[in-house]
Scaffold this active site. Structure first.
Site, PDB file in Angstrom:
ATOM      1  N   GLU A   1      -9.443  -3.350   8.120  1.00  0.00           N
ATOM      2  CA  GLU A   1     -11.396  -4.105   7.326  1.00  0.00           C
ATOM      3  C   GLU A   1     -11.856  -5.159   8.741  1.00  0.00           C
ATOM      4  OE1 GLU A   1     -12.856  -2.890   5.377  1.00  0.00           O
ATOM      5  OE2 GLU A   1     -11.726  -2.131   3.873  1.00  0.00           O
TER       6      GLU A   1
ATOM      7  N   THR B   1      -2.565  -4.170   6.452  1.00  0.00           N
ATOM      8  CA  THR B   1      -2.936  -2.882   7.139  1.00  0.00           C
ATOM      9  C   THR B   1      -4.254  -3.030   6.136  1.00  0.00           C
ATOM     10  OG1 THR B   1      -2.767  -1.898   4.751  1.00  0.00           O
ATOM     11  CG2 THR B   1      -0.773  -1.533   6.434  1.00  0.00           C
ATOM     12  N   ASP B   2      -5.222  -2.974   4.843  1.00  0.00           N
ATOM     13  CA  ASP B   2      -6.181  -2.372   5.095  1.00  0.00           C
ATOM     14  C   ASP B   2      -7.063  -4.454   5.683  1.00  0.00           C
ATOM     15  OD1 ASP B   2      -5.470  -4.827   2.985  1.00  0.00           O
ATOM     16  OD2 ASP B   2      -6.151  -3.219   1.361  1.00  0.00           O
ATOM     17  N   CYS B   3      -6.644  -5.238   5.692  1.00  0.00           N
ATOM     18  CA  CYS B   3      -7.257  -6.608   6.065  1.00  0.00           C
ATOM     19  C   CYS B   3      -7.653  -6.578   7.270  1.00  0.00           C
ATOM     20  CB  CYS B   3      -6.492  -8.120   5.857  1.00  0.00           C
ATOM     21  SG  CYS B   3      -5.983  -7.720   3.983  1.00  0.00           S
TER      22      CYS B   3
END
Ligand code: LAN
Length: 746
Positions: free
Chosen positions: A469, A464-466
Site C-alpha cells: 500500500e 507485506t500489505d503495508c
C-alpha cells in the site's frame, strides 16, 4: 478507586505526536486548553465502541463547516445526484483533514482487545515503577466502563464475558486500588466463581497470573526454552512461527525458565484468596494446567500438545541445567535484539510488556534497557471517552495514512486539499524502512529494506500489505495533481527495493502472508496452546495481503515497465490464481483482518480487476459470483452490515443494522466489478451502488464525520480490534469512486 479519580476528567488530556509517535498527557488545568466534559459521555449500553471523541474534539475545536454552496463541484458534473455525492465526499475530507497530525499521519484509537491493559498493570506491579498517577483513574474508568451486565469482561469490547477478560480486569482493577467490596468487583467475582474460578483461565491468563504471583508454576505448561537451541531446519523450530507468536512466546519462555515472579504483596495474597473457588493451597495445579473455561474455549489444545505438555512437565523436573542456561541466555540475547530493532516499541503490546519484565529481571530497574521500555509504555496508551486503554499496536499510523491518501485521491480531492495530501505523502516517505536491522538473519527476520511498517519507522517491522500500500500510494500520487510536491527522494532506487521485497515475500502457492514467508507446515497449528486464538502458529497466506501485493506490483510495473518485468508478471498471475482459489462457493472471500466477508471480497475483487491483466474467463466468472454474493446481502435500506461473528464462525452472519464501513467496502467492490458485468447483472449492480451510496450520505453528520458504529477489525479469527479511521476513510473512498465514475454522466 484512586483519589485522583475525580480530579482527572478528560477535558485536560491532549495527544502529542512526533514523527508518528503518539502519547497522551494531562496538560495544565490552568492553561488555555479546556473543552466541555459533556462532550465525553460514554454509554456501553448504547454502543460499547467509543467514538474517539477526546482526540477529535481537540482537533475540530475551531473547525468551520463549509456551506454546501461553497463546495466547488466540477463544471462538467451535470448529474444532480453525482453533485450530492461530491459534496458529501468533500465534507468528509474536509472533516477528516482536521484530524491529521502536523507530521502528516492520522492518529486514532486502536483499542478493542481487553487483555492488553491488565498486562501492563501487572508488569508495572512486578517492576514497581508506578504508572503515572494521572493515568490510574482513567485506566480504572476504562475497565469499569467495559464491564458487561453479567459482571464479566469479554476478550474484546463487544464480546460476551470470558474468564480471560474477567480475571485480568479483576486483578488489574484490584492492583490499581479498587476495593474488593466495590459492588462491581463483587459481581465480577461471582462471575469468576460461577464459571469455574481462575484455575480455568486460558493459558495466557495463567502466564500473567503466574508472573504476578497468583498462580502456581505447577499449573503452567512448559514453554521449553531449549527449543530455541534446536537445529533451525526442524519444521517446529520456533524461528518458524508467525512472528507475533514467536515474539510473545520468547519472553514467556524466558520468564518460565527463570521462574520470574513479582513481589507477593498483601494485595497479591488477597487475589489468591479472591480468584479461586477453593483455598489457594488446596488447588490441584497439575489438573488446573489443562483447564479452560467453556466461555473462552475457541481453539482447544490438541491431544498432541497435551501429550507433549505431560512429557515436558516431567522433563522440567530432570532438565539439564547447563542447556537451560544456554537457552535462556539466547532468549535474552534475542529479546535485546528485538528491543534494539524496534527502539523498545517491540512488535506488539504483549511482547512489549513481557520484555519489560524480562529486562527488569535481567538488568534491574535502573538499567537503560528497562527505562527505555517504560518510556515506550506511553506509545501504546490511548485516551477516549471510555477512559485510558492499551492499544493493539503502537498505532495504525502508516496504514491509516495510505488508505486516507488513496481515499482522497480516488475522487480527485487532492486538488481541493493539496496540503493535506502533501503532508500525508511526507509521512509515507519518512516511514519507509531504509536500513536492515542488526544481525537480522540470526534473529529470524526477513529482509526489511524497501518495506513499510503498519505504524511508524521507529517500529520498523515491514508487513507485506503495508509495504504494497505504501508503494502503491506513492505511485498513485505521481499521477495526481499534486505530483510536483509529492516527490520521493531517490525514488527509483527505493521503489525498486520495495518491489524486490514484495517479490521475495511471495509464497510458492502464490499467496502473500503478513510479515514473512510461510515458514512451516500447517500442522504446526496443532501446537497452538493459546485456546483463545486461531491460526497463530505460522504466517498463513491471506487474501487481503495477496491482493495488496498484486495491486502494488501492478502499479509499479506501470511506472517501471522494464524492471524485473517477467518476474512481476509471473508473481501477479500466481497471486491472482491464489485469490481465485480462496473464493467461497457463495462467491465471497473470507477477510482475516476486518469484519469480514465484505472486507475480503472488496480486497479480492480489487485485485481481480486491477488493470494491465487479461480478463480470463475464470476471473470473469469469479467477479460475477462476487457480484451475486454482494447483491444478495444488501439490506432493504441500501446498506450492508456484517456481525463480527462472521469472523469467528467463518460464515456470513448479518449484523442487526447496516454499517457504514461494510457498506463502503461492498459499494467499492461493486464499483470495481461493474464495468466487467453484463446485461441484467449490470443494471442490478448500478441500482445497488446507488442505494448504498445514498445510505452512506444519509448517515453522514452535518460536520462531515460519520458516527462510530460497530467494531470493524479482527485478528486470529476471535479477537476484534477498533479501526477508528475506517468510518471516515472508507465512506470517502466509496463516494470518491462514485464521483470518479460519474464525472461526466448526465
Ligand atoms: C495487526 C494489525 C495490522 C494487520 C494488517 C496490516 C491490517 C493485516 O492486513 C495483516 C496483519 C496485521 C499486521 C496485524 C496482525 C495481528 C496484529 C499484529 C494486528 C491485528 C494488531 C494486533 C495483532 C497482535 C497479534 C495482537 C497481539 C496478540 C497476539 C495473539 C500476539
Amino acid at each position: 478507586m484512586p483519589a485522583i479519580a475525580k480530579k482527572s476528567g478528560l477535558n485536560g488530556w491532549k495527544l502529542n505526536t512526533e514523527a508518528g509517535r503518539q502519547w497522551w498527557a494531562l496538560v495544565d488545568k490552568t492553561g488555555n486548553y479546556t473543552l466541555s466534559e459533556d462532550a465525553f459521555k460514554y454509554n456501553k449500553a448504547t454502543n460499547p465502541n467509543s467514538g474517539d471523541r477526546v482526540y477529535r474534539a481537540q482537533m475540530i475545536e475551531n473547525m468551520v463547516i463549509p456551506e454546501l454552496w461553497e463546495i466547488p463541484y466540477p463544471d462538467d458534473m451535470s448529474d444532480i445526484f453525482a453533485r450530492k455525492v461530491f459534496q458529501s465526499a468533500y465534507r468528509g475530507v474536509h472533516f477528516y483533514k482536521h484530524l491529521q497530525s502536523a507530521g502528516g499521519h492520522w492518529p486514532g484509537d486502536y483499542g478493542g482487545p481487553m487483555f492488553l491493559l491488565p498486562g501492563l498493570v501487572i508488569a508495572s506491579h512486578i517492576t514497581q515503577p508506578p504508572l503515572p498517577e494521572t493515568h490510574l483513574a482513567l485506566m480504572c474508568r476504562y475497565m469499569l466502563n467495559h464491564q458487561n451486565s453479567d459482571g464479566g469482561w469479554g476478550l474484546h469490547l463487544e464480546g460476551a464475558s470470558t474468564m480471560f477478560g474477567t480475571v485480568l480486569q479483576y486483578a488489574a482493577l484490584r492492583l490499581l486500588g479498587t476495593p474488593a467490596n466495590d459492588i462491581r468487583m463483587v459481581s465480577a467475582r461471582s462471575w469468576i466463581h460461577n464459571n469455574g474460578g481462575a484455575t480455568t483461565v486460558p493459558s495466557w491468563g495463567k502466564i500473567f497470573l503466574r508472573l504476578l504471583g497468583a498462580f502456581d508454576w505447577e499449573g503452567n505448561i512448559s514453554l521449553l526454552p531449549v527449543m530455541w537451541l534446536m537445529p533451525r531446519s526442524l519444521p517446529f523450530h520456533p524461528g518458524r512461527y508467525w512472528c507475533h507468536a514467536r515474539m510473545v512466546y520468547l519472553p514467556m519462555a524466558y520468564c518460565y525458565g527463570h521462574r520470574v515472579t513479582g513481589p507477593v504483596t498483601p494485595l497479591v495474597e488477597e487475589l489468591r484468596n479472591e480468584l479461586y473457588t477453593q483455598p489457594y493451597n488446596t488447588i490441584n495445579w497439575a489438573e488446573a494446567r489443562n483447564a479452560c473455561a467453556t466461555a473462552d474455549l475457541y481453539y482447544p489444545q490438541s491431544a498432541m500438545l497435551k501429550g507433549m505438555n505431560r512429557m515436558l512437565n516431567v522433563y522440567e523436573k530432570i532438565k539439564l541445567k547447563g542447556l537451560r542456561k544456554k537457552a535462556l541466555d539466547f532468549c535474552l540475547e534475542y529479546i535485546d535484539a528485538e528491543d534494539e530493532h524496534t527502539n523498545y516499541i517491540d512488535i506488539g503490546p504483549v511482547n512489549q510488556v513481557m520484555n519489560s519484565v524480562c529486562v527488569y529481571h535481567a538488568y534491574g530497574k535502573d538499567s537503560v534497557q528497562f527505562k527505555k521500555h517504560v518510556e515506550r509504555w506511553n506509545d501504546y496508551l490511548w485516551v477516549a471517552e471510555d477512559g485510558m486503554k492499551m492499544q493493539g499496536y503502537n498505532g495504525s499510523q502508516l496504514w491509516d495514512t495510505v488508505f486516507a491518501t488513496q481515499a482522497i485521491i480516488e475522487g480527485g480531492f487532492e486538488k481541493h486539499f493539496p496540503d493535506t495530501v502533501e503532508r500525508a505523502f511526507n509521512f509515507i516517505d519518512n516511514s519507509q524502512v531504509r536500513e536492515e536491522v542488526r544481525d537480522h538473519h540470526n534473529f529470524f527476520r526477513h529482509d526489511s529494506v524497501g518495506g513499510w511498517p503498519f505504524s511508524t519507522a521507529a517500529h520498523g517491522w515491514p508487513i507485506t500489505d503495508c509495504s504494497a500500500e505504501g508503494l502503491k500510494t506513492t505511485l498513485l500520487l505521481k499521477n495526481s495533481s499534486v505530483a510536483a510536491t509529492c516527490k520521493m527522494h531517490d525514488e527509483a532506487l527505493r521503489l525498486k527495493q520495495s518491489a524486490d521485497l514484495l517479490l521475495s515475500m511471495q509464497n510458492q502457492n502464490g499467496g502473500w502472508a503478513s510479515y514473512e514467508l510461510t515458514r512451516a507446515p500447517k500442522w504446526l497449528e496443532l501446537l497452538n496452546p493459546s485456546e483463545i486464538f486461531g491460526n497463530i502458529m505460522i504466517d498463513y497466506p491471506y487474501t487481503e495481503c495477496t491482493s495488496a501485493c498484486i495491486q502494488g506490483l501492478a502499479e509499479f510495473s506501470k511506472h517501471y515497465p522494464d524492471y524485473r518485468r517477467n518476474e512481476i508478471d509471473t508473481a501477479i498471475d500466481k497471486g491472482l490464481k491464489f485469490i481465485l482459489s480462496q473464493q467461497g462457493d457463495d462467491g465471497s472471500w473470507y477477510g482475516s483482518w476486518a469484519v469480514c466477508f465484505t472486507y475480503g471480497t472488496w480486497f479480492a475483487t480489487e485485485a481481480l480487476t486491477t488493470g494491465n491483466r487479461q480478463l480470463t474467463t475464470e476471473i470473469q466468472s469469479a467477479l460475477n459470483k462476487a457480484a451475486e454474493f454482494l447483491l444478495s446481502k444488501q439490506n432493504a435500506d441500501g446498506g450492508w452490515g456484517e456481525s463480527f461473528e462472521s469472523c469467528i464462525q467463518k460464515r456470513y452472519i448479518p449484523h442487526t443494522t447496516s454499517q457504514v464501513v461494510n457498506t463502503s467496502w461492498a459499494v467499492l467492490s461493486l464499483m470495481a466489478i461493474r464495468e466487467f458485468a453484463v446485461g441484467s447483472q449490470q443494471s442490478a449492480i448500478n441500482t445497488a451502488i446507488q442505494k448504498g451510496v445514498e445510505l452512506i450520505i444519509q448517515r453522514q453528520q452535518a460536520n462531515g464525520d460519520w458516527e462510530q458504529e460497530s467494531i470493524s477489525g479482527v485478528f486470529n479469527h476471535n479477537c476484534m480490534i477498533s479501526y477508528t479511521s475506517y468510518r471516515n476513510v472508507f465512506p470517502v473512498w466509496a463516494l470518491g469512486r462514485y464521483v470518479k465514475q460519474n464525472k461526466t454522466t448526465s
